[in-house]
Design a protein around this motif. Sequence first.
Motif, short mmCIF file in Angstrom:
data_model
loop_
_atom_site.label_atom_id
_atom_site.label_comp_id
_atom_site.label_asym_id
_atom_site.label_seq_id
_atom_site.Cartn_x
_atom_site.Cartn_y
_atom_site.Cartn_z
N LEU A 16 17.88 9.03 -42.58
CA LEU A 16 18.30 8.50 -41.29
C LEU A 16 18.82 9.62 -40.39
O LEU A 16 18.55 9.63 -39.19
N TRP A 17 19.54 10.56 -40.96
CA TRP A 17 20.03 11.71 -40.21
C TRP A 17 18.84 12.54 -39.70
O TRP A 17 18.83 12.97 -38.55
N LEU A 18 17.85 12.75 -40.55
CA LEU A 18 16.65 13.48 -40.14
C LEU A 18 15.92 12.75 -39.01
O LEU A 18 15.49 13.37 -38.03
N CYS A 19 15.80 11.43 -39.12
CA CYS A 19 15.17 10.64 -38.05
C CYS A 19 15.92 10.79 -36.74
O CYS A 19 15.31 10.93 -35.67
N SER A 20 17.25 10.79 -36.80
CA SER A 20 18.02 10.91 -35.57
C SER A 20 17.86 12.29 -34.94
O SER A 20 17.76 12.42 -33.72
N LEU A 21 17.78 13.34 -35.76
CA LEU A 21 17.58 14.69 -35.22
C LEU A 21 16.20 14.83 -34.58
O LEU A 21 16.06 15.41 -33.50
N VAL A 22 15.18 14.30 -35.23
CA VAL A 22 13.82 14.36 -34.67
C VAL A 22 13.76 13.53 -33.39
O VAL A 22 13.13 13.94 -32.40
N LEU A 23 14.42 12.38 -33.36
CA LEU A 23 14.45 11.55 -32.16
C LEU A 23 15.09 12.31 -30.99
O LEU A 23 14.59 12.26 -29.86
N VAL A 24 16.17 13.02 -31.25
CA VAL A 24 16.80 13.81 -30.19
C VAL A 24 15.83 14.86 -29.68
O VAL A 24 15.69 15.07 -28.46
N GLY A 25 15.10 15.52 -30.58
CA GLY A 25 14.10 16.50 -30.16
C GLY A 25 13.00 15.89 -29.32
O GLY A 25 12.60 16.45 -28.29
N VAL A 26 12.51 14.73 -29.72
CA VAL A 26 11.47 14.03 -28.97
C VAL A 26 11.99 13.64 -27.59
O VAL A 26 11.29 13.81 -26.58
N LEU A 27 13.21 13.14 -27.53
CA LEU A 27 13.76 12.72 -26.24
C LEU A 27 14.00 13.91 -25.32
O LEU A 27 13.78 13.81 -24.10
N LEU A 28 14.40 15.05 -25.86
CA LEU A 28 14.55 16.25 -25.03
C LEU A 28 13.20 16.71 -24.49
O LEU A 28 13.09 17.09 -23.32
N ALA A 58 7.42 4.64 -31.25
CA ALA A 58 7.22 3.46 -32.10
C ALA A 58 7.68 3.73 -33.53
O ALA A 58 8.20 2.84 -34.20
N PHE A 59 7.51 4.97 -33.98
CA PHE A 59 7.98 5.35 -35.32
C PHE A 59 9.48 5.10 -35.44
O PHE A 59 9.96 4.56 -36.44
N PHE A 60 10.23 5.48 -34.41
CA PHE A 60 11.69 5.40 -34.46
C PHE A 60 12.21 3.99 -34.24
O PHE A 60 13.37 3.71 -34.51
N THR A 61 11.37 3.10 -33.76
CA THR A 61 11.79 1.70 -33.64
C THR A 61 11.48 0.91 -34.91
O THR A 61 12.02 -0.18 -35.09
N ASP A 62 10.63 1.46 -35.78
CA ASP A 62 10.24 0.75 -37.00
C ASP A 62 10.86 1.31 -38.27
O ASP A 62 11.39 0.57 -39.09
N VAL A 63 10.79 2.62 -38.45
CA VAL A 63 11.17 3.22 -39.74
C VAL A 63 12.68 3.23 -39.99
O VAL A 63 13.12 2.81 -41.06
N PRO A 64 13.53 3.70 -39.06
CA PRO A 64 14.97 3.71 -39.37
C PRO A 64 15.57 2.35 -39.70
O PRO A 64 16.37 2.25 -40.64
N PRO A 65 15.21 1.25 -38.99
CA PRO A 65 15.76 -0.03 -39.43
C PRO A 65 15.28 -0.42 -40.83
O PRO A 65 16.02 -1.05 -41.58
N SER A 66 14.06 -0.02 -41.18
CA SER A 66 13.57 -0.31 -42.54
C SER A 66 14.37 0.48 -43.56
O SER A 66 14.71 -0.05 -44.63
N ALA A 110 17.11 2.90 -33.80
CA ALA A 110 16.07 2.04 -33.22
C ALA A 110 16.43 1.60 -31.81
O ALA A 110 15.56 1.56 -30.93
N ILE A 111 17.68 1.30 -31.56
CA ILE A 111 18.11 0.87 -30.22
C ILE A 111 17.97 2.02 -29.23
O ILE A 111 17.46 1.83 -28.11
N VAL A 112 18.37 3.22 -29.61
CA VAL A 112 18.22 4.38 -28.73
C VAL A 112 16.75 4.63 -28.42
O VAL A 112 16.37 4.88 -27.26
N ALA A 113 15.88 4.54 -29.43
CA ALA A 113 14.45 4.76 -29.21
C ALA A 113 13.86 3.69 -28.30
O ALA A 113 13.05 3.99 -27.42
N THR A 114 14.25 2.44 -28.47
CA THR A 114 13.72 1.35 -27.66
C THR A 114 14.17 1.48 -26.20
O THR A 114 13.35 1.36 -25.28
N VAL A 115 15.45 1.73 -25.98
CA VAL A 115 15.96 1.88 -24.62
C VAL A 115 15.31 3.10 -23.96
O VAL A 115 14.94 3.05 -22.78
N SER A 116 15.13 4.17 -24.71
CA SER A 116 14.49 5.37 -24.17
C SER A 116 13.05 5.09 -23.77
O SER A 116 12.57 5.57 -22.75
N ARG A 117 12.35 4.33 -24.59
CA ARG A 117 10.96 4.00 -24.27
C ARG A 117 10.88 3.21 -22.97
O ARG A 117 10.05 3.48 -22.11
#
Length: 161
Positions: A16-28, A58-66, A110-117
């Motif tokens: 989950l920590w890795l997903c959040s770091l990659v999400l921050v990179g994608v959002l930047l 879409a990866f970040f809205t599906d995988v971290p909640p799972s 997942a919420i951060v990824a969805t709102v960002s999308r």
Amino acid sequence: MLQRYMELGGPLMWPLWLCSLVLVGVLLERLWSVGVRAKLLGRPTPRERLTWHRRGLAFFTDVPPSLGLLGTVLGVVQSFNLVNGRIDSQTMAAGLGVACMTTVFGLIIAIVATVSRYGLDWLIGPDPEPSQPAAVPASSVKPAAVAEAKPNPTAAKGGAA
């Protein structure tokens, strides 16, 4: 404080920590490509590159909640683990902590990824019209009502042959 959450959440906090770091990179990267480069600097960016986030996020809205749900299940199983024939309160508390932490972190990602999308979609605007296939000449297409009907040989003979 983060270390405490990591310990409390158990081993599934690392993915989950890795997903959040990659999400921050994608959002930047999206902030740069969509916001700064395209809107502020006025540099043209190909449409498919602008809308990449629709597939990437879409990866970040599906995988971290799972992963969070998996942590919940593992935590509940751990909390009801019998030690020497009876329930240990410390084991139960640790298991419920794992269940709560992984679920919370998975949902936050997942919420951060969805709102960002949705925000990125708003910045970019609507999708362009899909390209139409090559037009077929109107003279070669007959509407169903105008098409010639083939005579039914059994109808002309009274129904039965």
